[in-house]
Design an enzyme around this catalytic site. Sequence first.
Site, PDB file in Angstrom:
ATOM      1  CB  ILE A   1      -0.968  -0.032   1.209  1.00  0.00           C
ATOM      2  CG1 ILE A   1      -2.106   0.972   1.004  1.00  0.00           C
ATOM      3  CG2 ILE A   1      -0.241   0.216   2.538  1.00  0.00           C
ATOM      4  CD1 ILE A   1      -3.265   0.799   1.963  1.00  0.00           C
TER       5      ILE A   1
ATOM      6  CG  ASP B   1       1.203   1.544  12.594  1.00  0.00           C
ATOM      7  OD1 ASP B   1       0.930   1.421  13.793  1.00  0.00           O
ATOM      8  OD2 ASP B   1       1.421   2.641  12.056  1.00  0.00           O
TER       9      ASP B   1
HETATM   10  N1  APR Z   1       0.753  -3.203   2.240  1.00  0.00           N
HETATM   11  C1  APR Z   1      -0.478  -3.784   2.226  1.00  0.00           C
HETATM   12  N2  APR Z   1      -0.895  -4.658   3.146  1.00  0.00           N
HETATM   13  C2  APR Z   1      -0.028  -4.965   4.138  1.00  0.00           C
HETATM   14  C3  APR Z   1       1.272  -4.410   4.236  1.00  0.00           C
HETATM   15  C4  APR Z   1       1.652  -3.501   3.220  1.00  0.00           C
HETATM   16  N3  APR Z   1       2.862  -2.922   3.214  1.00  0.00           N
HETATM   17  N4  APR Z   1       1.878  -4.923   5.351  1.00  0.00           N
HETATM   18  C5  APR Z   1       1.005  -5.766   5.920  1.00  0.00           C
HETATM   19  N5  APR Z   1      -0.145  -5.811   5.190  1.00  0.00           N
HETATM   20  C6  APR Z   1      -1.361  -6.589   5.416  1.00  0.00           C
HETATM   21  C7  APR Z   1      -1.258  -7.764   6.340  1.00  0.00           C
HETATM   22  O1  APR Z   1      -0.788  -8.907   5.626  1.00  0.00           O
HETATM   23  C8  APR Z   1      -2.730  -7.922   6.760  1.00  0.00           C
HETATM   24  O2  APR Z   1      -3.448  -8.653   5.778  1.00  0.00           O
HETATM   25  O3  APR Z   1      -2.286  -5.703   6.061  1.00  0.00           O
HETATM   26  C9  APR Z   1      -3.254  -6.480   6.771  1.00  0.00           C
HETATM   27  C10 APR Z   1      -3.379  -5.861   8.171  1.00  0.00           C
HETATM   28  O4  APR Z   1      -2.361  -6.390   8.971  1.00  0.00           O
HETATM   29  P1  APR Z   1      -1.664  -5.552  10.156  1.00  0.00           P
HETATM   30  O5  APR Z   1      -0.752  -4.569   9.570  1.00  0.00           O
HETATM   31  O6  APR Z   1      -1.130  -6.564  11.114  1.00  0.00           O
HETATM   32  O7  APR Z   1      -2.854  -4.733  10.826  1.00  0.00           O
HETATM   33  P2  APR Z   1      -3.930  -5.190  11.909  1.00  0.00           P
HETATM   34  O8  APR Z   1      -4.295  -6.636  11.793  1.00  0.00           O
HETATM   35  O9  APR Z   1      -5.015  -4.164  11.811  1.00  0.00           O
HETATM   36  O10 APR Z   1      -3.148  -5.013  13.306  1.00  0.00           O
HETATM   37  C11 APR Z   1      -2.860  -3.711  13.739  1.00  0.00           C
HETATM   38  O11 APR Z   1      -0.583  -4.225  14.087  1.00  0.00           O
HETATM   39  O12 APR Z   1       1.099  -3.149  13.014  1.00  0.00           O
HETATM   40  C12 APR Z   1       0.406  -3.203  14.192  1.00  0.00           C
HETATM   41  O13 APR Z   1       0.526  -0.985  15.064  1.00  0.00           O
HETATM   42  C13 APR Z   1      -0.333  -1.934  14.458  1.00  0.00           C
HETATM   43  O14 APR Z   1      -0.933  -2.597  16.665  1.00  0.00           O
HETATM   44  C14 APR Z   1      -1.419  -2.431  15.347  1.00  0.00           C
HETATM   45  C15 APR Z   1      -1.760  -3.792  14.750  1.00  0.00           C
END
Ligand code: APR
Length: 174
Positions: free
Chosen positions: A10, A33
Amino acid sequence: MRIEIVEGDITSRHVDAIVNAANSSLLGGGGVDGAIHRAAGPELLEACRELRKTELPDGLSVGSAVATPGFRLPAQWVIHTVGPNRHAGQTDPALLASCFRQSLGVAKDLGARSLAFPAVSAGIYGWDAGEVASIAFDAVRRFDAENPDSGPELVEFVLFGQPTVDIFRDALEA
Ligand code: APR
């Protein structure tokens, strides 16, 4: 409003705003994040710290959304939202629907014409990608019906890995 499913990172999307799956602290983390903070540069963390000092002293609540500039990202803005964490017992689908709806509302207020969502809560926060997809598409369609002449014209779902792409594609066609 056009909905598109995209496989990829993303942080590389050339849209007006990308949505960050943040946590309530707004001070970064792993997953998307971490990727967004790395790509946007240190100014993003500074902007989030400023929000914590001013508008959001207690952090961002689950289901809410707030925008910052995108700094070094191609996207002009980052819209931070906090998804429900299944591991913390946050299993109410309305909380997740609120993430998508609030993010769309912030995008509309910004005048963003294109917006990219990740699969909020489908990673570390432990929600099933299929459930996230159906909640997301329902929220986007409702927003579009309630805001026919405003809001983003293009909404992308940018997903990591073909399995998640396939899950979202199936949900979109369902
Ligand atoms: N681009 C697109 N999608 C991504 C990327 C990226 N660069 N990195 C990870 N993802 C995907 C993951 O594979 C998952 O399918 O985004 C989706 C959401 O995953 P997370 O980032 O783990 O988010 P979430 O499940 O909402 O958890 C949030 O994780 O990173 C920490 O600070 C954040 O504490 C919060 C928690």
